[in-house]
Structures are given as structure tokens and as C-alpha cells.
Design a protein around this motif. Structure first.
Motif, PDB file in Angstrom:
ATOM      1  N   LEU A  53       1.053   0.907   1.747  1.00 16.30           N
ATOM      2  CA  LEU A  53       1.409   2.216   1.202  1.00 16.30           C
ATOM      3  C   LEU A  53       2.655   2.194   0.330  1.00 16.30           C
ATOM      4  O   LEU A  53       3.151   3.262  -0.065  1.00 16.30           O
ATOM      5  CB  LEU A  53       1.591   3.213   2.350  1.00 16.30           C
ATOM      6  N   GLU A  54       3.116   1.022  -0.002  1.00 21.41           N
ATOM      7  CA  GLU A  54       4.308   0.900  -0.852  1.00 21.41           C
ATOM      8  C   GLU A  54       4.060   1.589  -2.195  1.00 21.41           C
ATOM      9  O   GLU A  54       3.142   1.246  -2.938  1.00 21.41           O
ATOM     10  CB  GLU A  54       4.621  -0.577  -1.067  1.00 21.41           C
ATOM     11  N   GLY A  55       4.879   2.592  -2.514  1.00 23.36           N
ATOM     12  CA  GLY A  55       4.770   3.284  -3.790  1.00 23.36           C
ATOM     13  C   GLY A  55       3.634   4.281  -3.890  1.00 23.36           C
ATOM     14  O   GLY A  55       3.374   4.816  -4.971  1.00 23.36           O
ATOM     15  N   ALA A  56       2.962   4.568  -2.773  1.00 23.25           N
ATOM     16  CA  ALA A  56       1.811   5.485  -2.814  1.00 23.25           C
ATOM     17  C   ALA A  56       2.264   6.927  -2.988  1.00 23.25           C
ATOM     18  O   ALA A  56       3.386   7.303  -2.638  1.00 23.25           O
ATOM     19  CB  ALA A  56       0.993   5.351  -1.534  1.00 23.25           C
ATOM     20  N   ASP A  57       1.366   7.754  -3.523  1.00 27.73           N
ATOM     21  CA  ASP A  57       1.627   9.187  -3.680  1.00 27.73           C
ATOM     22  C   ASP A  57       1.692   9.867  -2.313  1.00 27.73           C
ATOM     23  O   ASP A  57       1.252   9.321  -1.296  1.00 27.73           O
ATOM     24  CB  ASP A  57       0.517   9.839  -4.501  1.00 27.73           C
ATOM     25  N   GLY A  58       2.205  11.086  -2.315  1.00 29.59           N
ATOM     26  CA  GLY A  58       2.183  11.931  -1.134  1.00 29.59           C
ATOM     27  C   GLY A  58       1.110  12.992  -1.253  1.00 29.59           C
ATOM     28  O   GLY A  58       0.388  13.075  -2.254  1.00 29.59           O
ATOM     29  N   GLY A  59       0.991  13.822  -0.232  1.00 23.05           N
ATOM     30  CA  GLY A  59       0.044  14.931  -0.271  1.00 23.05           C
ATOM     31  C   GLY A  59      -1.406  14.526  -0.245  1.00 23.05           C
ATOM     32  O   GLY A  59      -2.271  15.255  -0.752  1.00 23.05           O
ATOM     33  N   LEU A  60      -1.716  13.380   0.357  1.00 26.06           N
ATOM     34  CA  LEU A  60      -3.097  12.897   0.364  1.00 26.06           C
ATOM     35  C   LEU A  60      -3.923  13.601   1.435  1.00 26.06           C
ATOM     36  O   LEU A  60      -3.458  13.859   2.551  1.00 26.06           O
ATOM     37  CB  LEU A  60      -3.114  11.386   0.632  1.00 26.06           C
ATOM     38  N   ASP A  61      -5.161  13.893   1.089  1.00 23.15           N
ATOM     39  CA  ASP A  61      -6.083  14.484   2.054  1.00 23.15           C
ATOM     40  C   ASP A  61      -6.687  13.440   2.981  1.00 23.15           C
ATOM     41  O   ASP A  61      -7.083  13.756   4.109  1.00 23.15           O
ATOM     42  CB  ASP A  61      -7.222  15.208   1.327  1.00 23.15           C
ATOM     43  N   LEU A  62      -6.757  12.209   2.491  1.00 22.30           N
ATOM     44  CA  LEU A  62      -7.398  11.153   3.275  1.00 22.30           C
ATOM     45  C   LEU A  62      -6.828   9.794   2.877  1.00 22.30           C
ATOM     46  O   LEU A  62      -6.727   9.479   1.689  1.00 22.30           O
ATOM     47  CB  LEU A  62      -8.912  11.154   3.034  1.00 22.30           C
ATOM     48  N   ILE A  63      -6.459   9.024   3.888  1.00 20.69           N
ATOM     49  CA  ILE A  63      -6.178   7.598   3.709  1.00 20.69           C
ATOM     50  C   ILE A  63      -7.221   6.857   4.524  1.00 20.69           C
ATOM     51  O   ILE A  63      -7.426   7.149   5.707  1.00 20.69           O
ATOM     52  CB  ILE A  63      -4.768   7.226   4.187  1.00 20.69           C
ATOM     53  N   VAL A  64      -7.880   5.913   3.908  1.00 20.97           N
ATOM     54  CA  VAL A  64      -8.944   5.169   4.567  1.00 20.97           C
ATOM     55  C   VAL A  64      -8.716   3.681   4.333  1.00 20.97           C
ATOM     56  O   VAL A  64      -8.242   3.278   3.263  1.00 20.97           O
ATOM     57  CB  VAL A  64     -10.327   5.623   4.033  1.00 20.97           C
ATOM     58  N   SER A  65      -9.039   2.865   5.338  1.00 20.67           N
ATOM     59  CA  SER A  65      -8.787   1.436   5.173  1.00 20.67           C
ATOM     60  C   SER A  65      -9.676   0.605   6.093  1.00 20.67           C
ATOM     61  O   SER A  65      -9.926   0.980   7.241  1.00 20.67           O
ATOM     62  CB  SER A  65      -7.315   1.114   5.491  1.00 20.67           C
ATOM     63  N   ASN A  66     -10.121  -0.507   5.558  1.00 21.15           N
ATOM     64  CA  ASN A  66     -10.726  -1.578   6.346  1.00 21.15           C
ATOM     65  C   ASN A  66      -9.769  -2.764   6.234  1.00 21.15           C
ATOM     66  O   ASN A  66      -9.974  -3.666   5.428  1.00 21.15           O
ATOM     67  CB  ASN A  66     -12.110  -1.931   5.812  1.00 21.15           C
ATOM     68  N   PRO A  67      -8.699  -2.773   7.032  1.00 24.56           N
ATOM     69  CA  PRO A  67      -7.661  -3.789   6.899  1.00 24.56           C
ATOM     70  C   PRO A  67      -8.027  -5.063   7.662  1.00 24.56           C
ATOM     71  O   PRO A  67      -9.014  -5.089   8.412  1.00 24.56           O
ATOM     72  CB  PRO A  67      -6.448  -3.107   7.542  1.00 24.56           C
ATOM     73  N   PRO A  68      -7.238  -6.120   7.516  1.00 30.96           N
ATOM     74  CA  PRO A  68      -7.432  -7.287   8.383  1.00 30.96           C
ATOM     75  C   PRO A  68      -7.230  -6.879   9.841  1.00 30.96           C
ATOM     76  O   PRO A  68      -6.301  -6.133  10.155  1.00 30.96           O
ATOM     77  CB  PRO A  68      -6.334  -8.258   7.932  1.00 30.96           C
ATOM     78  N   TYR A  69      -8.092  -7.377  10.733  1.00 31.57           N
ATOM     79  CA  TYR A  69      -7.914  -7.023  12.144  1.00 31.57           C
ATOM     80  C   TYR A  69      -8.358  -8.127  13.105  1.00 31.57           C
ATOM     81  O   TYR A  69      -8.463  -7.913  14.318  1.00 31.57           O
ATOM     82  CB  TYR A  69      -8.635  -5.711  12.478  1.00 31.57           C
ATOM     83  N   ILE A  70      -8.599  -9.319  12.588  1.00 33.43           N
ATOM     84  CA  ILE A  70      -9.006 -10.421  13.458  1.00 33.43           C
ATOM     85  C   ILE A  70      -7.768 -11.133  13.998  1.00 33.43           C
ATOM     86  O   ILE A  70      -6.782 -11.328  13.284  1.00 33.43           O
ATOM     87  CB  ILE A  70      -9.912 -11.411  12.697  1.00 33.43           C
ATOM     88  N   VAL A  71      -7.845 -11.518  15.255  1.00 26.92           N
ATOM     89  CA  VAL A  71      -6.744 -12.223  15.902  1.00 26.92           C
ATOM     90  C   VAL A  71      -6.594 -13.623  15.308  1.00 26.92           C
ATOM     91  O   VAL A  71      -7.591 -14.324  15.093  1.00 26.92           O
ATOM     92  CB  VAL A  71      -7.015 -12.326  17.421  1.00 26.92           C
ATOM     93  N   ALA A  72      -5.353 -14.020  15.030  1.00 27.13           N
ATOM     94  CA  ALA A  72      -5.110 -15.371  14.521  1.00 27.13           C
ATOM     95  C   ALA A  72      -5.656 -16.393  15.517  1.00 27.13           C
ATOM     96  O   ALA A  72      -5.430 -16.287  16.723  1.00 27.13           O
ATOM     97  CB  ALA A  72      -3.615 -15.583  14.308  1.00 27.13           C
ATOM     98  N   GLY A  73      -6.396 -17.367  15.007  1.00 30.99           N
ATOM     99  CA  GLY A  73      -6.976 -18.386  15.869  1.00 30.99           C
ATOM    100  C   GLY A  73      -8.297 -18.010  16.507  1.00 30.99           C
ATOM    101  O   GLY A  73      -8.852 -18.777  17.304  1.00 30.99           O
ATOM    102  N   ASP A  74      -8.839 -16.848  16.185  1.00 30.91           N
ATOM    103  CA  ASP A  74     -10.121 -16.423  16.744  1.00 30.91           C
ATOM    104  C   ASP A  74     -11.209 -17.434  16.366  1.00 30.91           C
ATOM    105  O   ASP A  74     -11.329 -17.820  15.200  1.00 30.91           O
ATOM    106  CB  ASP A  74     -10.487 -15.036  16.188  1.00 30.91           C
ATOM    107  N   PRO A  75     -12.012 -17.875  17.341  1.00 26.53           N
ATOM    108  CA  PRO A  75     -13.044 -18.878  17.047  1.00 26.53           C
ATOM    109  C   PRO A  75     -14.100 -18.402  16.053  1.00 26.53           C
ATOM    110  O   PRO A  75     -14.764 -19.226  15.405  1.00 26.53           O
ATOM    111  CB  PRO A  75     -13.668 -19.169  18.417  1.00 26.53           C
ATOM    112  N   HIS A  76     -14.258 -17.067  15.898  1.00 22.96           N
ATOM    113  CA  HIS A  76     -15.252 -16.548  14.951  1.00 22.96           C
ATOM    114  C   HIS A  76     -14.843 -16.788  13.497  1.00 22.96           C
ATOM    115  O   HIS A  76     -15.669 -16.661  12.585  1.00 22.96           O
ATOM    116  CB  HIS A  76     -15.456 -15.046  15.164  1.00 22.96           C
ATOM    117  N   LEU A  77     -13.579 -17.130  13.273  1.00 17.36           N
ATOM    118  CA  LEU A  77     -13.115 -17.348  11.898  1.00 17.36           C
ATOM    119  C   LEU A  77     -13.820 -18.522  11.232  1.00 17.36           C
ATOM    120  O   LEU A  77     -13.944 -18.557  10.011  1.00 17.36           O
ATOM    121  CB  LEU A  77     -11.603 -17.585  11.879  1.00 17.36           C
ATOM    122  N   ALA A  78     -14.293 -19.472  12.034  1.00 22.32           N
ATOM    123  CA  ALA A  78     -14.983 -20.629  11.459  1.00 22.32           C
ATOM    124  C   ALA A  78     -16.203 -20.203  10.655  1.00 22.32           C
ATOM    125  O   ALA A  78     -16.512 -20.784   9.606  1.00 22.32           O
ATOM    126  CB  ALA A  78     -15.388 -21.597  12.569  1.00 22.32           C
TER     127      ALA A  78
END
Length: 270
Positions: free
Chosen positions: A163-188
């Protein structure tokens, strides 16, 4: 060629899409492929298809091999600079659109846009929305902009750290961010996709914490924050939201019935 792919253990749909790509035909023409099942393939096409099969066996996503992926009815260009859009993320888009119901010319921000999938799906469904999207990766933004141009959709793209430098007054912020645990075996199994778009610290929640902490400074009163997360992170994300002051915190299930997205409303200054 399809029989050869089956013998190699390649999924039938994957093989059909790769064969159509080698033939220079769109992935929507699977019916055509079945109707021409007995046609003799030129050697050049056969060799190209065999190379694609070998790359698929090595783990490369079909979307990278054919250069596109359908998402929420849109044909998106994708390559190794961005994650492959997943059908489960359409759950996040549907929820976002529901949250925008009744809001005229809503202001929307997609964080970590990657290929632009979420932002472009919202812009397509709500032409009146003022949609912006950011990503820390200049390479990912190049893909997103190419998709916007190709689809004729208006999204304002910018390179930024969440959100660095983002506008204000937003009706919606949506995100599919990174969320896998470091070292997770599924990363292979995801080794061909950009690691920085997948992994987020020891518990997978580092980036989600940052977004939850910063989002209220950019949301209008009664604005929504919606986040995609891992299959076992819904309760933790709801707790983060509630702890920051969001209300009506809740989750939505993906196509497999797994709580895949969580969100809440920012009530504004009390």
C-alpha cells in the motif's frame, strides 16, 4: 499423440491443450480435435508436441507452455513472470463484486496484481469502477499491462510495495498475496512459478499482516478488505482483521469447499 501423452501419464485435458497449441489452434477447439482424432500429423507438429509433453512432464504449467489462461471468462496472457491464475481465486472476485453492489463508481485497489487477473475481472464486470492495481515486480506489471491492452480494459497500474503511496477513500482493497510457509514441501510442485509471489515467512502470514495493518489508512468508512489465503489460515486471518478493528469479519469457501478468502469492513474512525 493423445495416446502417447496418456502413456506418459499426462492429463488428457493438458495433452489436448498442448496439441491444439502445437497445431496453432485455440484451446477452445477441443471438439475440433476430437473430430479430427484420426488425422495424420506432420512431423514438425509431432515433434513440437513431443517437446511440449516433455516440458509438461518436467513440471512446467500448461498455461506457461501455451502462453495463456482463462480466468473469470477472460483470456489472460501468462508466462513465468507471474503466477498462473487459479480457478479458486474467482471466489475472491465474486465476493469482491458482491461487496461493490450498490456502490456507484467504486474505487478499487488490487494488491500484488501479477497477471492483472483480479483487477481486470473486476474492471470487466464493473466498467464504472475506478480500478487500480499494484505489484512490486516490474516484470509482472508488464504482463498485466499487456493483458489490459489486449482486453481493452482500463486499470491504473503502478509499481509499489503493497500500500505504499496508495490513494485513500477506497471502497475495496482486494489481494491474493503470498501466503505459503517458507520451506513448505508443496513448493516443489510450484518451482516454475515466481517464488516471491508464493512465500511469506515462517507462518505464511507476513504479507497479510502488513496489508491488514496498513489497509485502514486507505479505506473509506465501510470499505472492504478481502484477502485470499491458505487452506488452513482462515481463522488466523479473521483474528488479524478483528484485532485491527475490522468488523463483520468472515470467510468464503472455494470450489472445493475450503475457506479460501477472508475479509472485513473498516468502520472508520470511531
Amino acid at each position: 499423440m493423445l495416446a502417447a501423452a496418456a502413456a506418459l501419464g499426462i492429463d488428457r485435458l493438458d495433452a489436448q491443450l498442448l496439441l491444439l497449441h502445437a497445431l496453432g489452434r485455440p484451446g477452445s477447439e477441443r471438439a475440433w480435435l476430437l473430430a479430427h482424432d484420426t488425422d495424420t500429423l506432420p512431423d514438425t507438429i509431432r515433434e513440437a508436441c513431443e517437446r511440449l509433453f516433455m516440458r509438461r512432464l518436467a513440471g512446467e504449467p500448461v498455461a506457461y507452455l501455451v502462453g495463456e489462461k482463462e480466468f473469470h471468462g477472460l483470456g489472460l496472457l501468462v508466462d513465468a513472470r507471474v503466477l498462473v491464475p487459479r480457478p479458486d481465486t474467482e471466489t475472491l472476485v465474486e465476493w469482491a463484486l458482491h461487496c461493490l453492489d450498490g456502490r456507484g463508481t467504486p474505487a478499487v485497489l488490487d494488491l500484488g496484481t501479477g497477471s492483472g487477473a483480479i483487477a481486470l475481472a473486476i474492471a470487466h464486470a464493473r466498467p464504472d469502477a475506478r480500478v487500480a492495481a499494484v505489484d512490486a515486480s516490474a516484470e509482472a506489471l508488464a504482463v498485466a499491462r499487456a493483458n489490459a491492452d489486449r482486453l481493452g480494459l482500463t486499470v491504473r497500474f503502478a509499481q509499489a510495495d503493497w500500500l505504499e503511496g496508495a490513494d485513500g477513500g477506497l471502497d475495496l482493497i482486494v489481494s491474493n498475496p503470498p501466503y505459503i510457509v517458507a520451506g513448505d514441501p508443496h513448493l516443489a510442485a510450484l518451482r516454475h512459478e515466481p517464488l516471491q509471489a508464493l512465500v511469506s515467512g515462517a507462518d505464511g502470514l507476513d504479507d497479510i499482516r502488513r496489508i491488514v495493518q496498513s489497509a485502514p489508512g486507505h479505506l473509506a468508512p465501510d470499505g472492504w478488505l478481502l484477502l485470499e489465503h491458505g487452506y488452513d489460515q482462515a481463522e488466523a486471518v479473521r483474528q488479524l482483521l478483528a484485532g485491527r478493528g475490522f468488523v463483520q469479519t468472515q470467510s468464503r469457501d472455494d470450489l472445493a469447499g475450503i475457506a479460501r478468502c477472508s475479509g472485513g469492513i473498516w468502520p472508520g474512525v470511531k
